[in-house]
Design a protein around this motif. Structure first.
Motif, PDB file in Angstrom:
ATOM      1  N   ALA A  36       0.832  -1.205   0.000  1.00 52.15           N
ATOM      2  CA  ALA A  36       0.000   0.000   0.000  1.00 52.15           C
ATOM      3  C   ALA A  36       0.865   1.253   0.000  1.00 52.15           C
ATOM      4  N   ASN A  37       1.939   1.246   0.763  1.00 52.99           N
ATOM      5  CA  ASN A  37       2.844   2.380   0.795  1.00 52.99           C
ATOM      6  C   ASN A  37       3.493   2.591  -0.567  1.00 52.99           C
ATOM      7  N   ALA A  38       3.890   1.513  -1.224  1.00 52.76           N
ATOM      8  CA  ALA A  38       4.500   1.635  -2.549  1.00 52.76           C
ATOM      9  C   ALA A  38       3.511   2.215  -3.557  1.00 52.76           C
ATOM     10  N   VAL A  39       2.266   1.763  -3.507  1.00 50.45           N
ATOM     11  CA  VAL A  39       1.244   2.261  -4.439  1.00 50.45           C
ATOM     12  C   VAL A  39       0.940   3.735  -4.177  1.00 50.45           C
ATOM     13  N   LEU A  40       0.798   4.098  -2.896  1.00 53.53           N
ATOM     14  CA  LEU A  40       0.532   5.494  -2.563  1.00 53.53           C
ATOM     15  C   LEU A  40       1.693   6.404  -2.955  1.00 53.53           C
ATOM     16  N   ALA A  41       2.906   5.955  -2.722  1.00 53.09           N
ATOM     17  CA  ALA A  41       4.069   6.755  -3.121  1.00 53.09           C
ATOM     18  C   ALA A  41       4.143   6.876  -4.634  1.00 53.09           C
TER      19      ALA A  41
END
Length: 146
Positions: A36-41
């Motif tokens: 999720a962090n990778a997608v949001l970034a």
């Protein structure tokens, strides 16, 4: 592939395969929060790179700073994707601390530069700060309970 007497020689890839058997499942909260962090970034990087002209006006920044922010976010998204792919959850406490510091810094910047922001910047800066703080909390909780 030399082996000691009495031991069977195994190719080096066998160690890699046996190492991956002990990974967390992909549905683990710790791994999911990394994805999720990778997608949001990645989404934030795309926004800063595509809308850098507008964002620079909203936050009273030079254009190069907006595109540099997009580049940093893109590099972070790739690094987070690698961590998620390799399921390296040991980084979660450090990422949580970094996101907490970033969220606090964004709130401080929003409050200190409030007069220089346009209406769009006045809602986007606190929203980004809150997103960082929520992500920090999710990462910390996911690390505590992988």
């Amino acid at each position: 592939m030399t082996a000691e007497p009495g031991r069977i020689a195994r190719p080096c890839y066998a160690r890699i395969v046996s190492h991956r058997r002990h990974l967390l499942p992909l549905r683990s909260p710790a791994v999911l929060v990394l994805w999720a962090n990778a997608v949001l970034a990645g989404a934030a990087a795309a926004a800063w790179l595509l809308l850098g002209d507008e964002f620079s006006g909203w936050f009273d920044l030079p254009r190069w700073a907006a595109w540099a922010a997009g580049g940093v976010l893109a590099a972070g998204a790739v690094a987070l994707g690698v961590l998620a792919w390799e399921r390296r959850i040991g980084w979660l406490p450090w990422l949580a601390a970094g996101h907490a510091v970033l969220g606090a810094a964004l709130w401080a910047a929003a409050l200190l530069a409030w007069g220089g922001f346009t209406a769009e910047g006045r809602w986007l800066a606190p929203a980004a700060a809150n997103a960082c703080l929520l992500l920090a909390a999710a990462q910390w909780l996911a690390w505590r309970r992988p």
